[in-house]
Design a protein around this motif. Structure first.
Motif, short mmCIF file in Angstrom:
data_model
loop_
_atom_site.label_atom_id
_atom_site.label_comp_id
_atom_site.label_asym_id
_atom_site.label_seq_id
_atom_site.Cartn_x
_atom_site.Cartn_y
_atom_site.Cartn_z
N GLU A 8 0.83 -1.20 0.00
CA GLU A 8 0.00 0.00 0.00
C GLU A 8 0.87 1.26 0.00
O GLU A 8 0.56 2.25 -0.65
CB GLU A 8 -0.95 -0.01 1.20
N ILE A 9 1.97 1.23 0.72
CA ILE A 9 2.87 2.38 0.76
C ILE A 9 3.55 2.56 -0.59
O ILE A 9 3.72 3.69 -1.07
CB ILE A 9 3.90 2.24 1.89
N ARG A 10 3.93 1.45 -1.24
CA ARG A 10 4.51 1.55 -2.59
C ARG A 10 3.51 2.18 -3.55
O ARG A 10 3.85 3.05 -4.35
CB ARG A 10 4.95 0.18 -3.10
N ARG A 11 2.25 1.75 -3.46
CA ARG A 11 1.21 2.31 -4.32
C ARG A 11 1.03 3.79 -4.05
O ARG A 11 1.04 4.61 -4.97
CB ARG A 11 -0.12 1.58 -4.11
N LEU A 12 0.89 4.15 -2.78
CA LEU A 12 0.70 5.55 -2.39
C LEU A 12 1.90 6.40 -2.84
O LEU A 12 1.73 7.50 -3.37
CB LEU A 12 0.53 5.63 -0.88
N SER A 13 3.11 5.88 -2.68
CA SER A 13 4.32 6.60 -3.07
C SER A 13 4.39 6.79 -4.58
O SER A 13 4.73 7.87 -5.07
CB SER A 13 5.56 5.85 -2.58
N GLY A 14 4.07 5.73 -5.32
CA GLY A 14 4.07 5.83 -6.78
C GLY A 14 3.05 6.84 -7.28
O GLY A 14 3.32 7.61 -8.21
N GLU A 15 1.87 6.85 -6.66
CA GLU A 15 0.85 7.84 -7.02
C GLU A 15 1.31 9.26 -6.70
O GLU A 15 1.04 10.19 -7.45
CB GLU A 15 -0.47 7.53 -6.31
N ALA A 16 2.00 9.43 -5.57
CA ALA A 16 2.51 10.76 -5.21
C ALA A 16 3.52 11.24 -6.24
O ALA A 16 3.47 12.39 -6.68
CB ALA A 16 3.15 10.72 -3.81
N ASP A 31 10.83 0.08 3.59
CA ASP A 31 11.21 -0.63 4.82
C ASP A 31 10.58 0.09 6.01
O ASP A 31 10.54 1.32 6.03
CB ASP A 31 12.73 -0.64 5.02
N LEU A 32 10.12 -0.66 6.99
CA LEU A 32 9.65 -0.11 8.26
C LEU A 32 10.74 -0.44 9.27
O LEU A 32 11.04 -1.62 9.51
CB LEU A 32 8.32 -0.75 8.68
N LEU A 40 9.51 3.94 15.05
CA LEU A 40 9.31 3.29 13.76
C LEU A 40 8.97 4.33 12.70
O LEU A 40 8.16 5.24 12.93
CB LEU A 40 8.21 2.25 13.84
N ALA A 41 9.61 4.19 11.55
CA ALA A 41 9.39 5.11 10.42
C ALA A 41 9.49 4.31 9.13
O ALA A 41 10.02 3.20 9.10
CB ALA A 41 10.45 6.22 10.44
N TYR A 42 8.97 4.90 8.06
CA TYR A 42 9.09 4.29 6.74
C TYR A 42 10.32 4.86 6.05
O TYR A 42 10.54 6.07 6.04
CB TYR A 42 7.86 4.58 5.88
N PHE A 43 11.11 3.98 5.46
CA PHE A 43 12.25 4.38 4.65
C PHE A 43 11.90 3.97 3.22
O PHE A 43 11.85 2.77 2.91
CB PHE A 43 13.53 3.71 5.16
N ILE A 44 11.61 4.97 2.40
CA ILE A 44 11.12 4.77 1.04
C ILE A 44 12.21 5.20 0.07
O ILE A 44 12.74 6.30 0.18
CB ILE A 44 9.84 5.59 0.80
N ALA A 45 12.54 4.32 -0.87
CA ALA A 45 13.55 4.64 -1.88
C ALA A 45 12.94 4.50 -3.27
O ALA A 45 12.41 3.44 -3.61
CB ALA A 45 14.76 3.72 -1.75
N GLY A 76 -4.60 7.36 8.14
CA GLY A 76 -4.55 7.05 9.56
C GLY A 76 -3.21 6.49 10.02
O GLY A 76 -3.12 5.92 11.10
N ASP A 77 -2.19 6.66 9.21
CA ASP A 77 -0.85 6.15 9.53
C ASP A 77 0.08 7.34 9.76
O ASP A 77 0.36 8.10 8.85
CB ASP A 77 -0.34 5.29 8.37
N GLU A 78 0.54 7.50 10.99
CA GLU A 78 1.34 8.68 11.33
C GLU A 78 2.85 8.40 11.38
O GLU A 78 3.62 9.22 11.86
CB GLU A 78 0.86 9.27 12.64
N HIS A 79 3.28 7.25 10.87
CA HIS A 79 4.72 6.98 10.79
C HIS A 79 5.34 7.96 9.80
O HIS A 79 4.78 8.22 8.74
CB HIS A 79 4.98 5.54 10.34
N TYR A 80 6.51 8.47 10.14
CA TYR A 80 7.16 9.46 9.27
C TYR A 80 7.83 8.76 8.09
O TYR A 80 8.50 7.74 8.27
CB TYR A 80 8.20 10.25 10.06
N PRO A 81 7.68 9.31 6.88
CA PRO A 81 8.36 8.72 5.73
C PRO A 81 9.69 9.43 5.43
O PRO A 81 9.73 10.65 5.21
CB PRO A 81 7.37 8.97 4.59
#
Length: 100
Positions: A8-16, A31-32, A40-45, A76-81
């Motif tokens: 879901e995060i990959r999809r959301l990131s790709g759409e962004a 990665d979480l 805990l945070a998201y590391f998106i590459a 509803g996800d407040e983890h920092y990317p």
């Protein structure tokens, strides 16, 4: 605090990226993991092929990261990317750095 699945995060990131920059990446990795303060945070590459122009400029990178953050909060996800933009060569070199 809830968190979304990596797909879901990959999809959301790709759409962004598509909505802000009008383009797509060759790959999106998620990665979480704990950040420097042990939260805990998201590391998106985003990985970009050189033949597609490589990573976007700095202002576009900021806008993409903020759009991802906004999307996470709306879900509803407040983890920092923490978002990185890498060329394919940088991505390949990253594997060698971990092995050494």
């Amino acid at each position: 605090m809830s968190h979304l699945h990596a797909a879901e995060i990959r999809r959301l990131s790709g759409e962004a990226l598509q909505s802000v920059a009008g383009r797509s990446a060759a790959a999106v990795e998620v990665d979480l993991a704990p950040d420097a303060e042990d939260r805990l945070a998201y590391f998106i590459a985003f990985v970009f092929a050189q033949d597609r122009g490589g990573p976007p400029d700095a202002l576009t990178r900021i806008r993409v990261a903020q759009t991802i953050r906004d999307g996470l909060i709306a879900a509803g996800d407040e983890h920092y990317p923490f978002v990185r933009f890498l060329s394919q060569a940088d991505w390949n070199d990253r594997g060698h750095a971990r092995a050494g």
